[in-house]
Design a protein around this motif. Sequence first.
Motif, PDB file in Angstrom:
ATOM      1  N   HIS A 190       3.197   8.038   2.945  1.00 40.75           N
ATOM      2  CA  HIS A 190       3.770   6.735   3.355  1.00 40.75           C
ATOM      3  C   HIS A 190       3.475   5.664   2.302  1.00 40.75           C
ATOM      4  O   HIS A 190       2.479   5.749   1.593  1.00 40.75           O
ATOM      5  CB  HIS A 190       3.177   6.284   4.710  1.00 40.75           C
ATOM      6  N   GLU A 191       4.370   4.705   2.207  1.00 40.97           N
ATOM      7  CA  GLU A 191       4.155   3.574   1.317  1.00 40.97           C
ATOM      8  C   GLU A 191       4.801   2.302   1.915  1.00 40.97           C
ATOM      9  O   GLU A 191       5.689   2.396   2.755  1.00 40.97           O
ATOM     10  CB  GLU A 191       4.731   3.831  -0.076  1.00 40.97           C
ATOM     11  N   GLU A 192       4.332   1.117   1.507  1.00 46.90           N
ATOM     12  CA  GLU A 192       4.882  -0.157   1.962  1.00 46.90           C
ATOM     13  C   GLU A 192       5.875  -0.700   0.945  1.00 46.90           C
ATOM     14  O   GLU A 192       5.680  -0.574  -0.263  1.00 46.90           O
ATOM     15  CB  GLU A 192       3.765  -1.186   2.177  1.00 46.90           C
ATOM     16  N   ARG A 193       6.938  -1.295   1.441  1.00 48.80           N
ATOM     17  CA  ARG A 193       7.948  -1.934   0.612  1.00 48.80           C
ATOM     18  C   ARG A 193       7.988  -3.438   0.927  1.00 48.80           C
ATOM     19  O   ARG A 193       7.863  -3.837   2.086  1.00 48.80           O
ATOM     20  CB  ARG A 193       9.329  -1.328   0.895  1.00 48.80           C
ATOM     21  N   PRO A 194       8.169  -4.315  -0.077  1.00 50.56           N
ATOM     22  CA  PRO A 194       8.302  -5.752   0.229  1.00 50.56           C
ATOM     23  C   PRO A 194       9.587  -6.025   1.006  1.00 50.56           C
ATOM     24  O   PRO A 194      10.630  -5.442   0.726  1.00 50.56           O
ATOM     25  CB  PRO A 194       8.346  -6.409  -1.153  1.00 50.56           C
ATOM     26  N   VAL A 195       9.492  -6.907   1.970  1.00 51.29           N
ATOM     27  CA  VAL A 195      10.644  -7.336   2.764  1.00 51.29           C
ATOM     28  C   VAL A 195      10.806  -8.847   2.581  1.00 51.29           C
ATOM     29  O   VAL A 195       9.857  -9.608   2.778  1.00 51.29           O
ATOM     30  CB  VAL A 195      10.445  -6.997   4.263  1.00 51.29           C
ATOM     31  N   VAL A 196      11.991  -9.298   2.177  1.00 54.40           N
ATOM     32  CA  VAL A 196      12.254 -10.709   1.898  1.00 54.40           C
ATOM     33  C   VAL A 196      13.148 -11.281   3.001  1.00 54.40           C
ATOM     34  O   VAL A 196      14.205 -10.714   3.297  1.00 54.40           O
ATOM     35  CB  VAL A 196      12.915 -10.897   0.521  1.00 54.40           C
ATOM     36  N   ASP A 197      12.710 -12.392   3.551  1.00 60.29           N
ATOM     37  CA  ASP A 197      13.512 -13.133   4.532  1.00 60.29           C
ATOM     38  C   ASP A 197      13.353 -14.631   4.245  1.00 60.29           C
ATOM     39  O   ASP A 197      12.475 -15.038   3.475  1.00 60.29           O
ATOM     40  CB  ASP A 197      13.052 -12.802   5.949  1.00 60.29           C
ATOM     41  N   ARG A 219       0.845  -1.205   0.000  1.00 59.28           N
ATOM     42  CA  ARG A 219       0.000   0.000   0.000  1.00 59.28           C
ATOM     43  C   ARG A 219       0.879   1.252   0.000  1.00 59.28           C
ATOM     44  O   ARG A 219       1.994   1.235   0.514  1.00 59.28           O
ATOM     45  CB  ARG A 219      -0.899   0.015   1.239  1.00 59.28           C
ATOM     46  N   ARG A 220       0.345   2.347  -0.593  1.00 52.65           N
ATOM     47  CA  ARG A 220       1.037   3.624  -0.579  1.00 52.65           C
ATOM     48  C   ARG A 220      -0.024   4.737  -0.511  1.00 52.65           C
ATOM     49  O   ARG A 220      -1.176   4.549  -0.890  1.00 52.65           O
ATOM     50  CB  ARG A 220       1.920   3.788  -1.805  1.00 52.65           C
ATOM     51  N   GLU A 221       0.454   5.857  -0.034  1.00 48.65           N
ATOM     52  CA  GLU A 221      -0.437   7.023   0.071  1.00 48.65           C
ATOM     53  C   GLU A 221      -0.206   7.965  -1.115  1.00 48.65           C
ATOM     54  O   GLU A 221       0.930   8.188  -1.530  1.00 48.65           O
ATOM     55  CB  GLU A 221      -0.176   7.781   1.378  1.00 48.65           C
ATOM     56  N   GLU A 222      -1.292   8.467  -1.679  1.00 46.65           N
ATOM     57  CA  GLU A 222      -1.231   9.453  -2.767  1.00 46.65           C
ATOM     58  C   GLU A 222      -2.030  10.710  -2.369  1.00 46.65           C
ATOM     59  O   GLU A 222      -2.957  10.614  -1.546  1.00 46.65           O
ATOM     60  CB  GLU A 222      -1.809   8.862  -4.062  1.00 46.65           C
TER      61      GLU A 222
END
Length: 246
Positions: free
Chosen positions: A196-203, A161-164
Motif C-alpha cells: 500500500h502507498e499514499e497519494r496526494p489528494v488536492v481539493d 507513506r508507502r509500503e516496501e
Amino acid sequence: MTSIMERITHWNGREVRDQHGDKIGTVEQVWTTDDTRPDWLSVNTGLFGLRQSFLPVQGLTEGPGGDLRTPYTKEQVKDAPNVDPDGGLDATEVQRLYRHYGNLGSAHGTTTRDRTDHRADDAMTRSEEHLRVGTQDREAGRARLRKYVVTDTEQVDVPVRREELRVEREPITETNRREAMTGPAISEAEHEVTLHEERPVVDREAVPVERVRLAKEQVTDTETVSGQVRKEHIDTEGATDRNHRR
C-alpha cells in the motif's frame, strides 16, 4: 391706493431674507428722510439678534409668507459699516453705507428717524478694502472598491507513506520448529503480499481572509490666496499733519 409709507409701517418685526432665502434678521425700525421716502431698515442680526445692521429699502419685496426679500446677500448685510442706531445717520455714515452697497444708483442726503438736520462735521473718512476669505466644499475625486479573481499556483509539500518489501530470514529453532514442520516436506508454493502507498489528494475551499472598506478622513492644509484691494489715501494741502512730523 396704499402709499409706501402706509405699507412699511407694518414691516417692523418682519423677517428679512436674502436672495437665496437665507434669514438675515428681523426689522427693528424703518429710517426715512421724509414721510414719502423710506431709505433704510435697521435689522437685528448676529447671535441672538443683538447686533443691528442697516439695509437699503431699495429693492425690497414682500414674499408670499409676509417676509421681506432683499437682493443683497446675508454676508453683505452683516458686513455693512457699523452705525449707532440710537442716533441719526449723518451724511458721512450714509455715504459709507452707499459705498458698501454700491451707491444704489444715487446718494441721497442725511437719513434720520426724527428728520432732525444732523450736519456733517469737517472730517473726511478714509476707507479701504479688505479681503474676505472663506472656504467652499467641492468634489475632489471619487474612489471605489472592485473585486476580481486572479489565478496563482501554490506548491505544498505533503508527506506520503508507502509500503516496501524486505526479506527476513530466521533459523529453525525449538520455538518455531512446529510451525516449520507443517505441510509436506518437499513441495512448490507461492505467497502473495499486497503493498500500500499514499497519494496526494488536492481539493479547494474558499476561506475568508480579510475585510476591506473605504474610509474618509479629514486633513488640514494651508493654501495662500491673494487679491487686489483698494485703499483711500488723504493728502493735505496748506496744512501740517502733526501725526506725521519728521
